[in-house]
Structure formats: C-alpha cells, structure tokens
Write a protein that holds these residues in place. Sequence first.
Motif, PDB file in Angstrom:
ATOM      1  N   GLN B 130       8.011  83.607 -48.388  1.00 32.75           N
ATOM      2  CA  GLN B 130       8.356  82.984 -47.109  1.00 32.75           C
ATOM      3  C   GLN B 130       7.882  83.841 -45.930  1.00 32.75           C
ATOM      4  O   GLN B 130       7.479  83.312 -44.891  1.00 32.75           O
ATOM      5  N   LEU B 131       7.921  85.167 -46.107  1.00 30.85           N
ATOM      6  CA  LEU B 131       7.430  86.046 -45.041  1.00 30.85           C
ATOM      7  C   LEU B 131       5.920  85.882 -44.863  1.00 30.85           C
ATOM      8  O   LEU B 131       5.419  85.793 -43.743  1.00 30.85           O
ATOM      9  N   LEU B 132       5.215  85.807 -45.997  1.00 34.05           N
ATOM     10  CA  LEU B 132       3.771  85.567 -45.943  1.00 34.05           C
ATOM     11  C   LEU B 132       3.485  84.270 -45.194  1.00 34.05           C
ATOM     12  O   LEU B 132       2.633  84.207 -44.308  1.00 34.05           O
ATOM     13  N   TYR B 133       4.207  83.258 -45.598  1.00 34.80           N
ATOM     14  CA  TYR B 133       4.010  81.932 -45.031  1.00 34.80           C
ATOM     15  C   TYR B 133       4.295  81.940 -43.533  1.00 34.80           C
ATOM     16  O   TYR B 133       3.551  81.377 -42.731  1.00 34.80           O
ATOM     17  N   ALA B 134       5.382  82.635 -43.164  1.00 29.57           N
ATOM     18  CA  ALA B 134       5.748  82.706 -41.752  1.00 29.57           C
ATOM     19  C   ALA B 134       4.669  83.441 -40.957  1.00 29.57           C
ATOM     20  O   ALA B 134       4.260  82.991 -39.874  1.00 29.57           O
ATOM     21  N   ALA B 135       4.172  84.550 -41.511  1.00 31.38           N
ATOM     22  CA  ALA B 135       3.158  85.333 -40.805  1.00 31.38           C
ATOM     23  C   ALA B 135       1.881  84.521 -40.635  1.00 31.38           C
ATOM     24  O   ALA B 135       1.254  84.523 -39.576  1.00 31.38           O
ATOM     25  N   ARG B 136       1.530  83.811 -41.683  1.00 28.27           N
ATOM     26  CA  ARG B 136       0.307  82.988 -41.587  1.00 28.27           C
ATOM     27  C   ARG B 136       0.477  81.884 -40.561  1.00 28.27           C
ATOM     28  O   ARG B 136      -0.435  81.575 -39.798  1.00 28.27           O
TER      29      ARG B 136
END
Lengths: 222, 311, 140
Positions: B130-136
């Motif tokens: 979810q952090l990856l997704y949020a950053a992207r």
Amino acid sequence: MITGTRKPMEEIRAMIAPFGRVLVAGCGTCVAECASGGEKEVALLASQLRMDAKLRKISLEVGEITLDRQCVYEFIDQLTPFLENYDAVLSLACGAGVQAVAEVFPQWVILPGLDTGFLGETREAGLWLENCRGCGECRLHLFAGVCPITRCAKRLFNGPCGGSRAGQCEVSPEVQCAWHLILERLERQGRMDCLEEIYPPCDWSRHQGRGPRKIQREDQRA
Amino acid sequence: MKHRSNLQAVLEGAHFAVTAECGPPRGADSQALREKAQILKGCVDAVNVTDNQTAVVRLCSLASCAILKEMGLDPVLQMTTRDRNRIALQSDLLGASALGIRNVLCLSGDHVCFGSEPQAMGVFDLDSIQLLYAARTMRDQGKFIGGGALSDPPKLFLGAVENPFADPLGFRARRLAKKVAAGAQFIQTQCIYNLERFREWMKQVRDLGLDQKTHILAGLTPLKSARMARYMKEKVAGMDLPDAILERMEKVPASKQTQEGIKIALETIEALREIPGLRGIHIMAVEWEQVVPQLVADSGLLPRPSVDRGQ
Amino acid sequence: MESDQQVHTVVFFCQQLDPQQDLHSRDLEREWGSGIRLFPMHCSGRVEALHLLMAVEQGADRVLLLTCAEGRCRYREGNLRARRRLEYARSLLEEIGIEPGRLELRMASSQSPRHIARILEPILREPWSHGPSPLSMGTD
C-alpha cells in the motif's frame, strides 16, 4: 465473545482496601464462557477474599451475585435491592459491563475485577483465541475467513511478510501465520485469484470513529 | 535537481548495479554515519539507509539520507510502515523529494517486539504494498491517498524487498508480482546463501516476466565468522543458510573464518552474475562496511559506471 | 487419639474406588471422629476448585482428593481433570498466602484394596508437615 482475565490478587486487594462491604458481581454471558467472571468465578473470588481478609485480620463482608448480563439495563437493575448493603461493587464483567453498571449507579463505586481482553472464540477447553478487532468493515470474504487485521502481527493486507517459518508467525512462533492459513484455504477453494488484487489501505475511521462508536437503529426503538 | 537518481540511471543504463547498506548510529552523532558513508563512496551506486532497523531506535533515516546526499552519495531511503501512519509517511515522501532523495525502499519493518521499545504501538496503518501504491499515486497522479491533489508531485524511484526463501515458497514470486504491480521499480532481496533455491525463484520470476518489469538486486551478507553463520541459520527468521555453508565456515580455524566468509561472498557474486534477469547486488555488511570496497573490487565490479542522470 | 492436634481433614474421593464406600466410610468416621469428613463423588473429575476452596474456608487443615488409578478412570480422564482442578485451586490459595500443599491429590494404584478405609488409613497415618490452617488460628 468478549474475553477477560481476573486481575492479580494484589491489585484487587488494593482496590477494595477502603471498603468494608464488597459485592462481587459476575456476568453470565461472555466472561462466564471464558471462565473469568461467571457464577463459579464469583464464588471462587469471594471465598478467596473472605479467607484473605481473615488471614490479615481485616473486617470484610463479601457478597455474591451474578447477573445474566451487565451490559443491559434490565439485568443491571437486578442489583438495585442489594446495593444498599455494600460500599462497593467488584464487577467481574468486561469493561463494557463495568461501565454500564457505573452508568446506572453513578453514586456507587464500581470496581473492575477483570482485565478485559479481546473478541475471540473458545477454541478448546481452556483456550481462547482473538480473531476480531471490530474494525467496522468486515472483509473476511476476501481472506478465506481469516482476519489479517487481527491475526497478522503486522496487519498485512497484501500477503505474508518474509519472516514466517514453517507456517508459524515470526513474532509468536506458537501462532500460525495468518497468511499461511489464508493461502492454504484459498488454494483449497481454488480462489488464488483473490491474491492478485492490491487491497487499498484500511478505512480506520470506521474503527476509531470520533471517540466511541455507536449503532443507532430506528427499527429497534420502541 | 537531476531527474533520475544515480541508481535509477545505472539500472536503466543496463549496468550491473551495486548497492550497500548503512545503518545510522544509536545517537545524534552524525560523524559515525559520515565515516561509514565515506568507506562506501565510489564503490557502490547507492547506499540504503535503514529505518530503525529491527525496531531499534536510531538516527532517523531521512536525516541520514540528507547527510549522505550532501556527501555526494546516492541514498536509498528505507521507509517502514511500522512507526508512521499515512499522514507521516506521505509527508516524509514529499520531504525526501524536496531534499533530492529519489530512491525509496518500502517495507513493513520488523515487529516492535524485537526491538528496543517493545512497548511501542506498532502502527502498520499501511502495508508495504500500500505504501508503494501510495507513493506511485503521489508521483504519477499527483494525488494523496485521501484523494486530495498535491501541488508538486514528488520525484521518486520506488523499491521494495522480497525474501525468496520465506514461506510459503510457491507464493513468493507471485507476491513479487504484486509488489511490481503496485509500483516497485527495483527489488532488493533477503541475503542469499542458498544459490540453488535462489536460481529456482529467479526462474519463477522470469516465467512471470517480472525481470522485464523491475530491476532485481540480490542481497548479500558476507559472513564474518562461523558463529555468525550459525546465528543466521538458527536465529534469523526467513533466512536460508545451507548446512554446506555452515560446515565450510566451521571447518576453517577461527583466525581464517573471515577470509573464508569473504571467499564465499565472492563466489556467490560470481555465480549471481550468471543468473539471467538479475540486475545487481545489494551488500548488507552490518557494522562491517569496510569489507564492501574489497568485495566490489575483487569481484571486478570497479570502477562504478558514471551515468547521465538527465535534466 | 491426639485430639488436641487433630488434623481436620476433608476427603473428596471417587466412588468407583470402593463399591461399599457407604459402609466402609462409616467405619472410618467412627474411628477418626469429627477430624475427618468424607465426600464421595461419582467421579473425581466432578470436583471443582470451589469445593476444595470451600473446604479450606470452612476450616479444613488438609484436603485430600483421592482418585482412581491412572488409566482406570471409568470416564476416561476424570482423574486427570481432577488434577488440573486441584492445581488451579492450589494457585488460588497461594495467591492469598495459604500453603498450597494443604490440597493434595492421591491416586490409588491398581493394587489398592477396594476399601476406602484401608486406602485412606495409611495416608492419614503418614507424618504431615503442615500444622493447623492459618484460618483457624486464634479463632477457635
């Protein structure tokens, strides 16, 4: 069910120390099921307190009562005729019960005899397991009936971490890895495609509310 | 400021990348950090700065990255979801970008119970994916998780970790696919001692076409002693250290074990370079940064490429 | 009989140990008088921690729980359950500073006579380390 465990004797002693007449009040629902606050446990604690007082040469009168529930007014009201005879109530209900009783009798001292634990199931005699955190948005259908918020130590929504060993959690090796269970079950059900999805972050506002949460239903109101 | 990080440029320039790890001190003294970083300068393409590794409080990763950046190194900001909620994490991503820190490695982090503050609340508001997704989403769509628009999107090169050896085995490559789908542009793996199993995992990775979608760097931790090897084998969760490696370390006298450990690491690097689809190595020499220049030099990976990072 | 220092003993026991326990326990009570109280149970597994605690609260110096031999429980594991209950009751006594050793479990052996008095007598004659219950001190 809501689980609880009896507080250490020392803590109970300190709580009741100022009072000469204490009513130990059990609750016949959840905490009776988890053997911490039902009729039996009330009798045991009352007996212990009487003996303890005698040994320490303290004058203490201990009464016993167990309500069907301590979280519903109609049952709480059963305490009314007895309270006059006591200085304090030592409630063996969960925190919800203790507060409900205190709400009904604001002029009386209501003491918590249990440390309230968690929402869980009785897995076997003498074993209770937490399996719900009451997050307010159940997604068990996505996780083959295993709640990752509750049963994964890191609350991972998108698959296991890298630390589990032989299907056991790295944080508590005696606990099964929730994701191991989820994967096993999804595979058995032929639903591994559930795992491709990237689940969005949890909406914790449904969990934390704005302070305490409430449910209000017009159809249930008389 | 440059558009791409050095690491991104190296990887996109099809060079075999070398990164290393650097743990900040348990105090406010930045000198220790500078000394470690100085050792790594010139022999690696980027330096990972751990984020309160093993849940032990240390000098903050973002501040450490800023120091490394100022020294002319390319930092990789490790961010765990253990200690900060989505407000703090997104804020730190903006801060990193503003400081010119481009590489971010998204992890969930070791559980608080293993660390120096076991009474702490484990936040885990997001998980690593979810952090990856949020950053992207912040970078590519200019939006926060909450849906609000941000004034200037952060410039980020996003990474994630994967443990090829963790249970359940058959699922690991698919989990990697998920991380790649969420936005992982590079992957650093758990340290590798079991080459055979790592090759198997890489095959699964290639079968899913993931090596074409992300840059995979193989993790490496040189063994300093037989005692360390035994500890890694028995005590570290998710670690796969074969008996043969342990026996090899235990067979040589204590005074020569360090040399043996370096020899194993060099052989591993050589073998790793042969694996199709692998794009680099990530050396995690915990409190032994001095060995990194030797490993990189002896495996013929010097000098590090000088790359065009764009405008 | 050394009635001054008589150990007030409460015995909970499994009826399966002695088909004629009614008769035989009367003999025992005759010999030991008010110093002993016998409570037969259908199975020792029916004992509750509360029974054991109440016995102490009501003045017993010593509480014996007599079960059938290992593997001989008619209800399979009643005697094992009895042991766990006794351990629990012991921990409750310990919490308030009463020696847990006042509660004892004795398991009959397969050679034990099917006669409650004969089983108990040797046990009752053994030297016993705990004195009178702290609850009875200064109150009689």
